[in-house]
Design an enzyme around this catalytic site. Structure first.
Site, PDB file in Angstrom:
ATOM      1  N   GLY A 183       0.837  -1.184   0.000  1.00 54.61           N
ATOM      2  CA  GLY A 183       0.000   0.000   0.000  1.00 54.61           C
ATOM      3  C   GLY A 183       0.874   1.237   0.000  1.00 54.61           C
ATOM      4  CB  ILE A 230       3.261   2.459   4.645  1.00 51.98           C
ATOM      5  CG1 ILE A 230       2.337   3.498   5.290  1.00 51.98           C
ATOM      6  CG2 ILE A 230       4.536   2.290   5.463  1.00 51.98           C
ATOM      7  CD1 ILE A 230       1.757   3.060   6.617  1.00 51.98           C
ATOM      8  CB  SER A 254       0.337  -6.201  -1.834  1.00 51.53           C
ATOM      9  OG  SER A 254       0.164  -5.999  -3.230  1.00 51.53           O
ATOM     10  NE  ARG A 255      -4.606  -8.483   1.966  1.00 57.73           N
ATOM     11  CZ  ARG A 255      -5.606  -7.964   2.665  1.00 57.73           C
ATOM     12  NH1 ARG A 255      -6.632  -8.726   3.008  1.00 57.73           N
ATOM     13  NH2 ARG A 255      -5.585  -6.692   3.016  1.00 57.73           N
ATOM     14  CB  THR A 311       6.325   0.257  11.183  1.00 59.86           C
ATOM     15  OG1 THR A 311       6.257   0.005   9.769  1.00 59.86           O
ATOM     16  CG2 THR A 311       7.772   0.444  11.593  1.00 59.86           C
ATOM     17  NE  ARG A 316      -3.163  -1.747  13.948  1.00 58.77           N
ATOM     18  CZ  ARG A 316      -2.806  -0.488  13.756  1.00 58.77           C
ATOM     19  NH1 ARG A 316      -1.511  -0.179  13.717  1.00 58.77           N
ATOM     20  NH2 ARG A 316      -3.707   0.464  13.605  1.00 58.77           N
ATOM     21  CD  GLU A 333       1.279  -0.895  20.731  1.00 57.24           C
ATOM     22  OE1 GLU A 333       0.686   0.214  20.682  1.00 57.24           O
ATOM     23  OE2 GLU A 333       1.750  -1.445  19.720  1.00 57.24           O
ATOM     24  CG  HIS A 357       1.947   2.112  17.976  1.00 59.06           C
ATOM     25  ND1 HIS A 357       0.962   1.175  18.157  1.00 59.06           N
ATOM     26  CD2 HIS A 357       1.745   2.603  16.726  1.00 59.06           C
ATOM     27  CE1 HIS A 357       0.190   1.109  17.093  1.00 59.06           C
ATOM     28  NE2 HIS A 357       0.659   1.966  16.205  1.00 59.06           N
ATOM     29  CB  ALA A 358       6.779   6.703  18.044  1.00 62.66           C
ATOM     30  CB  ALA A 359       6.075   4.233  12.712  1.00 64.77           C
TER      31      ALA A 359
END
Length: 318
Positions: free
Chosen positions: A163, A165, A184-185, A238, A240, A269, A288-290
């Protein structure tokens, strides 16, 4: 005096609540002097379920950045027409079936942080390749242990998810001379697209994960697939945590199948005390700051307000 049309517009003006504005986003709103519509109320902090129910009283539209919206909240807030999740992967925070049952539309704001997240993944990859965090910890502890690492040019990187990213990550990796194999799918018209995920993973020195979490992708990097890349490879996530079999990942870090895990996302988290990742020397961890850059936050707010305008337009047409 106000005419009937003006009074009708005011009567049907939707009221919105931003439930969980972080300090970082609040700072961007102030420093960039970003517009906050009169119809939007901002709550700073992270409300619990009871607090969220109180805050949502009489609210039509809810903006959510990181708070879980439970069935109890939906049931207790019948005025809600829509939830705008400020990001992607709304299903992690909102039960979409419950929302549909309550007649609550759920919108997302994809694409706002593509560059920010890809750059963070890139930084994690470099940190792992050159053991930056490891040497930093050693020096702070009074040890001086120069350590070699992996030169990335010419190495294969498997990018799982192409996608916004993942595609950005692919362009960046290609620009430094890495051999990109992306899966990717949905087929992509890109020179690095590989239609089989196992082939993409096979022999890779780096694996970077950029998929959305769905029922189909949950656990997609299982124990078997985690053993397909080159021994001692770097795993960057980055996206899930649930995309990766956590037990297999931890085993791989211990037995050397995975040389280094560079992670921005975790099953729970914040990390609890004694979390196994914190004990792994061959793991680089971020909170979790990307997506957290000033530019990304500004774009996030712009797209959130656009989604709000869409809800208002649709409401006015009903």
């Amino acid at each position: 005096m106000k005419d009937e049309n003006e009074m009708a517009r005011e009567e049907h003006q939707l009221r919105a609540l931003f439930a969980d504005c972080t300090e970082e986003l609040a700072l961007v709103l102030r420093e960039k002097n970003l517009r906050v519509p009169d119809a939007v109320t901002i709550n700073y902090g992270s409300p619990n379920e009871r607090e969220l129910i109180t805050l949502c009283h009489g609210i039509d539209v809810l903006f959510v950045e990181h708070t879980v919206v439970t069935r109890a909240v939906l049931d207790a807030c019948p005025s809600l027409r829509a939830i705008i999740f400020m990001g992607t992967g709304a299903g992690t925070y909102i039960d979409l079936a419950d929302a549909a049952r309550c007649g609550v539309q759920v919108l997302t704001t994809p694409g706002y942080g593509d560059r920010a997240v890809a750059e963070h993944a890139f930084a994690l990859m470099f940190a792992a390749a050159r053991r930056v965090a490891v040497m930093d910890r050693q020096i702070r502890a009074g040890e001086w242990l120069p350590t070699g690492g992996l030169q990335l040019a010419g190495e294969k990187i498997a990018i799982i998810g192409l996608g916004g990213i993942g595609a950005t990550m692919a362009h960046m990796a290609s620009s430094i001379g890495m051999k990109v194999a992306g899966w990717s799918r949905t087929p992509r018209e890109e020179p690095w697209f590989v239609g089989n995920i196992d082939l993409a993973l096979n022999g890779a020195s780096v694996v970077s994960v950029h998929l959305s979490l769905t029922d189909e992708t949950r656990g997609i990097l299982d124990a078997r697939r985690l053993r397909l890349p080159a021994k001692g490879y770097i795993l960057v996530n980055t996206a899930r945590a649930a995309l990766v079999d956590e037990e297999a990942l931890l085993r791989g870090l211990v037995d050397g199948t995975i040389g280094h895990a560079a992670l921005d996302v975790f099953p729970d988290e914040p990390l609890a005390s004694g979390n196994p990742y914190a004990r792994q020397e061959n793991a680089t961890l971020t909170a979790h700051a990307a997506y957290m850059t000033s530019a990304a936050y500004e774009e996030l707010w712009r797209r959130t307000l656009l989604a709000f305008e869409r809800v208002k337009t649709e409401s006015a047409q009903q």
